[in-house]
Design a protein around this motif. Structure first.
Motif, mmCIF file in Angstrom:
data_model
loop_
_atom_site.group_PDB
_atom_site.id
_atom_site.type_symbol
_atom_site.label_atom_id
_atom_site.label_comp_id
_atom_site.label_asym_id
_atom_site.label_seq_id
_atom_site.Cartn_x
_atom_site.Cartn_y
_atom_site.Cartn_z
ATOM 1 N N GLY A 242 0.772 -1.230 0.000
ATOM 2 C CA GLY A 242 0.000 0.000 0.000
ATOM 3 C C GLY A 242 0.806 1.285 0.000
ATOM 4 N N SER B 193 2.565 4.602 -1.291
ATOM 5 C CA SER B 193 2.399 5.555 -2.380
ATOM 6 C C SER B 193 3.764 5.796 -3.028
ATOM 7 C CB SER B 193 1.853 6.871 -1.828
ATOM 8 O OG SER B 193 2.828 7.462 -0.995
ATOM 9 N N GLN C 78 6.073 7.338 -0.644
ATOM 10 C CA GLN C 78 6.482 6.401 0.408
ATOM 11 C C GLN C 78 7.509 5.393 -0.123
ATOM 12 O OE1 GLN C 78 2.517 5.258 1.558
ATOM 13 N NE2 GLN C 78 2.788 6.148 3.589
ATOM 14 N N ASP D 225 -5.099 -1.699 -3.874
ATOM 15 C CA ASP D 225 -5.410 -0.868 -2.715
ATOM 16 C C ASP D 225 -5.541 -1.704 -1.437
ATOM 17 O OD1 ASP D 225 -5.744 1.503 -1.474
ATOM 18 O OD2 ASP D 225 -7.917 1.606 -1.831
ATOM 19 N N ARG D 226 -4.561 -2.546 -1.207
ATOM 20 C CA ARG D 226 -4.453 -3.372 -0.013
ATOM 21 C C ARG D 226 -5.583 -4.383 0.163
ATOM 22 N NH1 ARG D 226 -0.891 -1.172 4.623
ATOM 23 N NH2 ARG D 226 -2.564 0.020 5.562
ATOM 24 N N LEU E 59 1.422 -0.853 8.386
ATOM 25 C CA LEU E 59 0.616 0.067 9.196
ATOM 26 C C LEU E 59 1.176 1.479 9.098
ATOM 27 C CD1 LEU E 59 -0.149 -1.952 12.448
ATOM 28 C CD2 LEU E 59 -1.409 -1.847 10.298
ATOM 29 N N GLU E 60 2.508 1.543 9.105
ATOM 30 C CA GLU E 60 3.171 2.845 9.035
ATOM 31 C C GLU E 60 2.814 3.560 7.736
ATOM 32 O OE1 GLU E 60 7.664 4.010 8.981
ATOM 33 O OE2 GLU E 60 7.310 2.397 10.407
ATOM 34 N N LEU E 61 2.619 2.779 6.672
ATOM 35 C CA LEU E 61 2.295 3.381 5.380
ATOM 36 C C LEU E 61 0.931 4.054 5.415
ATOM 37 C CD1 LEU E 61 3.548 0.572 2.976
ATOM 38 C CD2 LEU E 61 4.586 2.803 3.364
ATOM 39 N N ARG E 62 0.073 3.615 6.357
ATOM 40 C CA ARG E 62 -1.240 4.259 6.483
ATOM 41 C C ARG E 62 -1.296 5.018 7.803
ATOM 42 N NH1 ARG E 62 -4.465 2.239 2.155
ATOM 43 N NH2 ARG E 62 -2.834 2.391 0.621
ATOM 44 N N GLY E 63 -0.460 6.011 7.915
ATOM 45 C CA GLY E 63 -0.585 6.920 9.047
ATOM 46 C C GLY E 63 0.017 6.453 10.353
ATOM 47 N N TYR F 109 -1.948 -6.397 8.357
ATOM 48 C CA TYR F 109 -2.831 -5.351 7.824
ATOM 49 C C TYR F 109 -4.112 -5.939 7.264
ATOM 50 C CZ TYR F 109 -1.149 -5.992 2.949
ATOM 51 O OH TYR F 109 -0.838 -6.461 1.717
#
Lengths: 262, 256, 264
Positions: free
Chosen positions: A157, A159, A162, C89-90, C115-119, C165
């Motif tokens: 996931g 971007s 990232q 998209d995961r 997890l870090e990749l989403r905030g 995730y």
């Protein structure tokens, strides 16, 4: 443990032997041709006490430092930029290769002609020499990038930004350091050469000053001081690298030395 | 295919752009800083037609060649010696590493004191430059030779000399060639820079002499010739290397 | 009829020929199957059967040359797809043959990476990561770098990184392929235990018939290229299964033989 002790003893023996050889050569040739280790040390002490050594060393290091930043930063950033522009990259690559192959030090007279005998010409020589070294090392890193890791990060996931931050940048760090490690002694050396050709300050000038007075002590002392500075700068870079790259399995002496440039 | 054509066109355009920038710089800054293209071409013609430059080239070539040979021989000898004795290798390692920090060109004034204003200082500098490159390359090559291959050859009854010829030699070849390829242009460059500092002939002298007389055309002409010679040597070696090592994929970054 | 979670319909993939005028090489052609929610599907086939290619198509790392792939009834990939969305998209997790851990991150940081990749990882995420690591015996290795771990530990790390995730479907490409028999059995056990906790949908590719039977609800047999489905077997062995004792269970040997006949 015993083999380690033996190595230390061996090294001390070799070191003492080298000093003895120097001393013998001095006694055979005389101070005019070759000052003894002790005389050289004394002269170094004098130069240090009078503040001359620090003044000249600071000048050389300033030239090397400015040039390093001026050449190294673009050399560092350009490969990342070119990664996204394959056509531009393919277009300019032959020019870069030519620039890399060219002996940049041979440009020193040109820079002196353009910028005079002040610090600017030294900075220019150092920058020209540093740029290509850093560029090609970082470029190799960007090229050697593990595409599987990029893909995996995308699947997880990540971007575009990232991926750049978490995969490409850390992956390139070893290569960035290879570039810095190679360029550091080169930058100091380039500054010294420019000073040798034409200057009124710096360690290179100190050597020339000794030469014009037929004073071997000063010449050798200046060379020893420069060597010490280069070795010191190298160990700082190595320590920084070891710390930043502690995630890597330790590599041997030969592996590190093989990527060096001298 | 179109991308390829774009790249080719881009390269031609860029080359023209560089030349245009040169000429523009001449107009903007004047003769003293950047001579016109035409003046440099004219000087190039003069020095080649008059044969003046070939004398300088021969001197530079001789010093570089001599330094190259001496440096290569010493580099190979030391690396082989260290391979034979790991104790020796460990003992002298810190000194070899430290000696790499010596700014070679800073030794030139000292070498002039010792050997006088002749070819010797340049040969020593060139040889030292080549020495380190070859030493590191061959040493890495010798280390990279797979110990299991040697054991295997022994098991099959190979004599020590046969092991050297059949296992070590092919194994270090790519490293040695990569080192030689890197070293020859370096030797040339080192000789030229050495000539800045000492001598009354040679390409480096030609450039530095022109600078001291504020002959910008001469400086540019000299640099153009150095560029052609060094890059030409580089390309020639690349060809040779590609041919002689066609049997194995070579890692370009092995030494450089 | 209820729409399956994943539908692979007449999918084909060819590689352009090396030389001009030569025939393109179809590695997969006319491949069709569906996977239901919560199902553990194993796939088995001879080496070179385009197994990794198939998973790459499903994970959207690559586009099919023909056919389409639908996720929850929506076409997500077809020859007309212009933009690849790796992992969709995961929604689609992928555990590859190699562990693909980031070498500059510690074990824990690798697990927390998605997890870090989403905030960033919240307390709940961290707790769950700790649970998962403990469940597969990685407790105490949080601060180790990948190169300091054994191959089996790295595989576990890669596995729980994807589990953490929680994508609705997870693809696994011979994840235990290069391991010794002991470690492999241990990891199979770990995987079964983790799977029994939250019945995820899994497509598990392997070349080991026993592994395919022990793990799956259903096993699909792939043919040689151009690869298609050559056979399918439901695996009726009761759960929870014992990895070590499965081979002695009723029906295992017959199934093993039947599959071996078809894997050619």
């Amino acid at each position: 443990m015993t083999s380690r002790v033996r190595t230390v003893v061996d090294r001390v023996v070799v070191g003492v032997g080298l000093l003895l050889l120097w001393q013998v050569a001095h006694m055979a040739a005389g101070t005019y041709w070759l000052s003894s280790p002790w005389q050289t040390l004394q002269r170094l002490g004098e130069l240090a006490a009078s503040g001359e050594l620090a003044r000249h060393a600071a000048y050389t290091l300033r030239a090397a430092g400015y040039g390093f930043v001026l050449g190294g930063v673009p050399g560092l950033l350009l490969p990342f930029l070119l990664r996204r522009l394959p056509i531009v990259s393919a277009t300019i690559m032959p020019f870069m290769v030519a620039g890399y192959g060219l002996p940049k030090l041979a440009l020193a007279p040109l820079f002196i002609l353009w910028f005079g005998i002040g610090i600017e010409s030294k900075v220019a020589v150092v920058a020209a020499a540093t740029f290509f070294l850093v560029f090609f090392n970082v470029e190799a890193g960007v090229r050697a990038l593990d595409l599987k890791l990029v893909r995996m990060a995308q699947i997880l996931g990540a971007s575009e930004m990232q991926v750049a931050r978490h995969v490409i940048l850390p992956g390139a760090v070893p290569f960035v350091f290879a570039g810095i490690r190679t360029a550091t002694p080169y930058a100091i050396g380039a500054a010294v050469i420019a000073e040798l050709i034409s200057s009124n300050r710096g360690l290179g000038y100190l050597v020339q000053l000794g030469a014009s007075n037929f004073d071997a002590r000063t010449m050798i002392a200046a060379v020893v001081a420069t060597t010490a500075i280069v070795v010191g700068a190298n160990s700082v870079v190595n320590a920084l690298e070891r710390w930043l790259l502690r995630w890597r399995p330790r590599s041997g002496f030969a592996a590190g030395a093989a990527s060096g440039e001298f | 295919m179109t991308a390829r054509r774009t790249v080719l066109a881009g390269r031609v355009l860029l080359l023209l752009g560089v030349l245009a920038a040169w000429q523009w710089g001449h107009w903007a800054l004047g003769d003293l800083f950047i001579p016109s293209l035409l003046a440099v071409l004219q000087r190039l013609y003069e020095v080649t037609a008059g044969g003046e430059i070939f004398g300088h080239l021969a001197i530079t070539g001789e010093a570089a060649g001599l330094g190259f040979v001496i440096g290569t021989v010493c580099g190979v000898l030391l690396s082989v010696m260290l391979r034979l004795s790991s104790r020796l290798a460990l003992a002298i390692e810190p000194y070899v590493m430290t000696s790499m920090g010596i700014p070679l060109f800073a030794l030139v004034p000292l070498l002039i004191l010792w050997f006088g204003i002749n070819m010797a200082p340049k040969v020593v500098i060139g040889a030292a430059m080549v020495f380190y490159i070859i030493f590191i390359a061959v040493f890495a090559g010798l280390r990279a030779v797979d110990g299991r291959l040697i054991t295997m050859a022994r098991v099959m009854g190979a004599a020590p000399l046969q092991i050297v010829r059949k296992v070590y030699w092919p194994g270090i070849q790519p490293y040695l060639f990569a080192g030689l390829k890197l070293a020859l242009p370096r030797a040339l460059g080192a000789t030229i820079v050495g000539e800045f500092l000492v001598g009354d002939r040679g390409l480096g002298f030609y450039i530095e002499n022109a600078r001291q007389q504020a002959d910008t055309v001469g400086v540019f002409t000299g640099i153009v010739i150095v560029t052609v010679v060094v890059l030409g040597t580089d390309m020639l070696l690349e060809r040779l290397q590609a041919r002689s090592l066609a049997w194995r994929p070579i890692d370009r970054d092995m030494v450089a | 009829m209820e729409e399956p979670l994943l539908r692979v319909q007449d999918v084909g993939k060819f590689f352009p020929p090396r030389e001009r005028n030569a025939q393109p090489f179809w590695i997969i052609r006319g491949l069709t199957f569906t996977v239901a929610e919560g199902e553990f599907v194993t796939m088995i086939g001879p080496s070179g059967a385009g197994k990794s290619t198939l998973l790459n198509l499903i994970a959207q790392v690559d586009t099919p040359s023909e056919g389409e792939i639908a996720f929850r009834g929506r076409t997500i990939s077809s020859p007309r797809s212009t933009v690849l969305r790796p992992g969709f998209d995961r929604q689609i997790g992928y555990v590859t043959q190699e562990d693909n851990l980031l070498p500059w991150r510690t074990t824990l940081d690798n697990v927390l990476f998605p997890l870090e990749l989403r905030g960033g990882a919240d307390a709940q995420g961290r707790a769950r990561a700790g649970e998962l690591m403990a469940a597969v015996g990685l407790a105490g290795f949080e601060r180790h770098y990948p190169h300091e771990l054994s191959g089996g530990m790295r595989k576990r790390c890669a596995l729980i990184r994807t589990l953490l995730y929680d994508p609705p479907i997870i693809l696994m490409d011979e994840p235990f392929g290069a391991l010794d028999a002991q470690t492999r059995a241990q990891l199979q056990e770990d995987l079964l235990r983790l799977w029994s906790m939250r019945r995820k949908t899994i497509i598990f590719v392997t070349h080991d018939i026993a592994e395919a039977i022990v793990l799956g609800d259903r096993t699909l047999i792939l043919s040689r290229p151009p690869t298609r489905i050559a056979g399918a077997h439901s695996i009726a062995l009761p759960r929870p299964r014992d990895v070590h004792a499965a081979a002695r269970q009723e029906g295992f040997a017959a199934l093993h033989d039947a599959i071996r006949e078809q894997v050619r």
